[in-house]
Design a protein around this motif. Sequence first.
Motif, PDB file in Angstrom:
ATOM      1  N   ALA A 285       4.952   7.057   1.582  1.00  0.00           N
ATOM      2  CA  ALA A 285       4.546   6.245   2.736  1.00  0.00           C
ATOM      3  C   ALA A 285       4.185   4.862   2.209  1.00  0.00           C
ATOM      4  CB  ALA A 285       3.359   6.879   3.443  1.00  0.00           C
ATOM      5  N   VAL A 286       4.803   3.834   2.768  1.00  0.00           N
ATOM      6  CA  VAL A 286       4.671   2.473   2.239  1.00  0.00           C
ATOM      7  C   VAL A 286       4.319   1.501   3.362  1.00  0.00           C
ATOM      8  CG1 VAL A 286       5.877   0.567   1.090  1.00  0.00           C
ATOM      9  CG2 VAL A 286       6.329   2.936   0.388  1.00  0.00           C
ATOM     10  N   GLY A 287       3.366   0.627   3.087  1.00  0.00           N
ATOM     11  CA  GLY A 287       3.059  -0.481   3.987  1.00  0.00           C
ATOM     12  C   GLY A 287       3.059  -1.778   3.209  1.00  0.00           C
ATOM     13  N   VAL A 288       3.526  -2.845   3.827  1.00  0.00           N
ATOM     14  CA  VAL A 288       3.602  -4.152   3.165  1.00  0.00           C
ATOM     15  C   VAL A 288       2.881  -5.186   4.031  1.00  0.00           C
ATOM     16  CG1 VAL A 288       5.154  -6.010   2.425  1.00  0.00           C
ATOM     17  CG2 VAL A 288       5.756  -3.617   1.971  1.00  0.00           C
ATOM     18  N   GLY A 289       2.139  -6.065   3.382  1.00  0.00           N
ATOM     19  CA  GLY A 289       1.484  -7.178   4.070  1.00  0.00           C
ATOM     20  C   GLY A 289       1.913  -8.490   3.457  1.00  0.00           C
TER      21      GLY A 289
ATOM     22  N   ALA B 141       0.858  -1.176   0.000  1.00  0.00           N
ATOM     23  CA  ALA B 141       0.000   0.000   0.000  1.00  0.00           C
ATOM     24  C   ALA B 141       0.894   1.226   0.000  1.00  0.00           C
ATOM     25  CB  ALA B 141      -0.902  -0.012   1.240  1.00  0.00           C
ATOM     26  N   VAL B 142       0.584   2.185  -0.866  1.00  0.00           N
ATOM     27  CA  VAL B 142       1.473   3.339  -1.054  1.00  0.00           C
ATOM     28  C   VAL B 142       0.666   4.635  -1.111  1.00  0.00           C
ATOM     29  CG1 VAL B 142       3.146   4.448  -2.593  1.00  0.00           C
ATOM     30  CG2 VAL B 142       3.183   1.959  -2.307  1.00  0.00           C
TER      31      VAL B 142
ATOM     32  N   LEU C 238       0.583   0.590   6.610  1.00  0.00           N
ATOM     33  CA  LEU C 238       0.739   1.941   6.067  1.00  0.00           C
ATOM     34  C   LEU C 238       0.172   2.982   7.040  1.00  0.00           C
ATOM     35  CD1 LEU C 238       1.374   3.945   3.793  1.00  0.00           C
ATOM     36  CD2 LEU C 238      -0.873   3.440   2.854  1.00  0.00           C
ATOM     37  N   VAL C 239      -1.008   2.700   7.582  1.00  0.00           N
ATOM     38  CA  VAL C 239      -1.620   3.621   8.549  1.00  0.00           C
ATOM     39  C   VAL C 239      -0.692   3.835   9.743  1.00  0.00           C
ATOM     40  CG1 VAL C 239      -3.522   3.867  10.205  1.00  0.00           C
ATOM     41  CG2 VAL C 239      -3.993   3.156   7.848  1.00  0.00           C
ATOM     42  N   ALA C 240      -0.052   2.753  10.196  1.00  0.00           N
ATOM     43  CA  ALA C 240       0.884   2.866  11.318  1.00  0.00           C
ATOM     44  C   ALA C 240       2.085   3.737  10.952  1.00  0.00           C
ATOM     45  CB  ALA C 240       1.344   1.480  11.752  1.00  0.00           C
ATOM     46  N   VAL C 241       2.561   3.615   9.712  1.00  0.00           N
ATOM     47  CA  VAL C 241       3.715   4.401   9.260  1.00  0.00           C
ATOM     48  C   VAL C 241       3.332   5.863   9.045  1.00  0.00           C
ATOM     49  CG1 VAL C 241       5.295   4.755   7.317  1.00  0.00           C
ATOM     50  CG2 VAL C 241       4.937   2.460   8.228  1.00  0.00           C
ATOM     51  N   ALA C 242       2.199   6.080   8.358  1.00  0.00           N
ATOM     52  CA  ALA C 242       1.813   7.435   7.980  1.00  0.00           C
ATOM     53  C   ALA C 242       1.126   8.180   9.112  1.00  0.00           C
ATOM     54  CB  ALA C 242       0.886   7.381   6.765  1.00  0.00           C
ATOM     55  N   GLY C 243       0.533   7.435  10.046  1.00  0.00           N
ATOM     56  CA  GLY C 243      -0.160   8.070  11.155  1.00  0.00           C
ATOM     57  C   GLY C 243      -1.463   8.727  10.757  1.00  0.00           C
ATOM     58  N   VAL C 244      -2.057   8.279   9.649  1.00  0.00           N
ATOM     59  CA  VAL C 244      -3.316   8.854   9.175  1.00  0.00           C
ATOM     60  C   VAL C 244      -4.107   7.779   8.442  1.00  0.00           C
ATOM     61  CG1 VAL C 244      -2.260   9.621   7.008  1.00  0.00           C
ATOM     62  CG2 VAL C 244      -4.332  10.747   7.844  1.00  0.00           C
TER      63      VAL C 244
END
Length: 212
Positions: free
Chosen positions: A68-72, A33-34, A99-105
């Motif tokens: 902002a990047v999240g990986v599952g 997710a980006v 991604l939410v944890a990284v971006a905080g939003v």
Amino acid sequence: MPHLRHEKLCLAPVVGVDEAGRGPLAGPVVAAAVILPARGVPRGLDDSKKVPATERARLCGLLHARAAVGVGIVEPSEIDRLNIYWATMKAMTLAVENLVAVAGVDPGHVLVDGNRLPRWSFAATAIVGGDGISLSIAAASIVAKHTRDTIMVAHAESHPHYGWHSNKGYGCPAHLRALREHGPSPLHRRSFAPVAQSVRLAAESFAPHPSA
């Protein structure tokens, strides 16, 4: 080429989501997710299947640095338990959660490659062929593909029979031949037909003959 027309119609921040690894016989399914940056979007983003491996690696590094990047990641044992469809949905959900944890939003809108959406509360749109249309999805496609390929190349070191350094777990002739000769590894998806067949053949070869 991918563009931002879909993103401009959505409430920000817009998240692009894609997966890699639904079809292989071995290894995890990986989703990314980006959220692209307002400025400095890397040039050359496209459907990962159209981008050479060295360029995917370069773009993935730039995306981790600028976006902002999240990986599952969902491992083979869970793929076998859930089935590949639900495992893919879980990988996408994990990617957005990370991604939410990284971006905080929270996402304003999520754009997903394909025709199905995970069961989440975010506003979302599924776009068939989205990795070739949406720049955010193309970015997720690059991250998911490069991440999964890196995992499979690393596993190839300890499981050299199957040629994962080149086939990344897909069922090419050399991989299928290795399955017949060596049986499955712990990273194979036993719910997939060629792997299940190799397990059955291995069991039959060790079973005592009725006349014994």
